[in-house]
Design an enzyme around this catalytic site. Sequence first.
Site, PDB file in Angstrom:
ATOM      1  N   SER A  65       0.835  -1.197   0.000  1.00  0.00           N
ATOM      2  CA  SER A  65       0.000   0.000   0.000  1.00  0.00           C
ATOM      3  C   SER A  65       0.876   1.255   0.000  1.00  0.00           C
ATOM      4  O   SER A  65       1.600   1.489  -0.960  1.00  0.00           O
ATOM      5  CB  SER A  65      -0.961  -0.044   1.195  1.00  0.00           C
ATOM      6  OG  SER A  65      -1.922   0.969   1.117  1.00  0.00           O
TER       7      SER A  65
ATOM      8  N   ASP B 235      -4.901   8.420  -0.499  1.00  0.00           N
ATOM      9  CA  ASP B 235      -5.039   8.874   0.878  1.00  0.00           C
ATOM     10  C   ASP B 235      -5.388  10.356   0.984  1.00  0.00           C
ATOM     11  O   ASP B 235      -5.083  11.147   0.098  1.00  0.00           O
ATOM     12  CB  ASP B 235      -3.743   8.618   1.650  1.00  0.00           C
ATOM     13  CG  ASP B 235      -3.357   7.154   1.651  1.00  0.00           C
ATOM     14  OD1 ASP B 235      -4.268   6.306   1.516  1.00  0.00           O
ATOM     15  OD2 ASP B 235      -2.161   6.854   1.766  1.00  0.00           O
TER      16      ASP B 235
ATOM     17  N   HIS C 116      -4.544  -0.504  -4.430  1.00  0.00           N
ATOM     18  CA  HIS C 116      -5.971  -0.716  -4.119  1.00  0.00           C
ATOM     19  C   HIS C 116      -6.871  -0.276  -5.275  1.00  0.00           C
ATOM     20  O   HIS C 116      -7.983   0.216  -5.054  1.00  0.00           O
ATOM     21  CB  HIS C 116      -6.384   0.053  -2.858  1.00  0.00           C
ATOM     22  CG  HIS C 116      -5.549  -0.222  -1.653  1.00  0.00           C
ATOM     23  ND1 HIS C 116      -5.565  -1.434  -1.003  1.00  0.00           N
ATOM     24  CD2 HIS C 116      -4.675   0.558  -0.961  1.00  0.00           C
ATOM     25  CE1 HIS C 116      -4.742  -1.381   0.036  1.00  0.00           C
ATOM     26  NE2 HIS C 116      -4.173  -0.194   0.070  1.00  0.00           N
TER      27      HIS C 116
END
EC number: 3.4.13.21
Length: 234
Positions: free
Chosen positions: A123, A138, A160
């Site tokens: 990630s 994010d 993701h």
Amino acid sequence: MKNMLLMSGSKYKDTAYLVHTLPWLAQFLADYKGKKVAFVPYAGVRRSFDEYETAVKNALQSLELEIVSVHRGKQHRDIIEQADVIAIGGGNTFCLLKQMYEHDLLDAIRAKVNSGTPYFGWSAGANVAGSSIMTTNDMPITYPPSFNALNLFPHQINPHFISGKMQGHNGESREERLEEFLIVNPQSLVYAMPEGTALHIQGEQATVLGAQDILCFSEKMQLDTKAVNSTFNY
């Protein structure tokens, strides 16, 4: 020669923490049993560095590694320089990169990895291996001195990755967000990594691991699909 394992996330479907990564890591680190792994926990906003270190140690116990968080060092950089392997965990990419700058880790990590020290990250830990963090998912809850990252993989990474929109969601899709980035940065390449995927970087080649293809977007959202198990020059 660079040797990196960049993973989209710490879970896949209903698997427990880091479980789906264990076969990849067992092969990636086959020659490193008992060796020291410097772990960078800065992305873990909702847990302490101690808690994050413990979680990773427990999840990777079967690999027989000596995992030490960089916060254990008088200077965090010392742990990096003493390590046989470098690992960076997921969480908030802005917090991660900000503290990497604050503790002067970027040059140290870059030098170690370019000289052959294995690197693995998931990630946010995959994000910062790329050229910048401008394609993270994010929220910018803090502000690093620069968006420029390690540039060990000299392109953008979007972990993701999920295609399309969920029913009832009226915001931009991931493709639309990446299109915005490529309009402003038309010379860039963005590697969109769905859940359960990874890139194994060896020198100037990358191999796609996992259950899904990785998508490479370029100017005007031109798509180059990198098939599972394929190897390509990047």
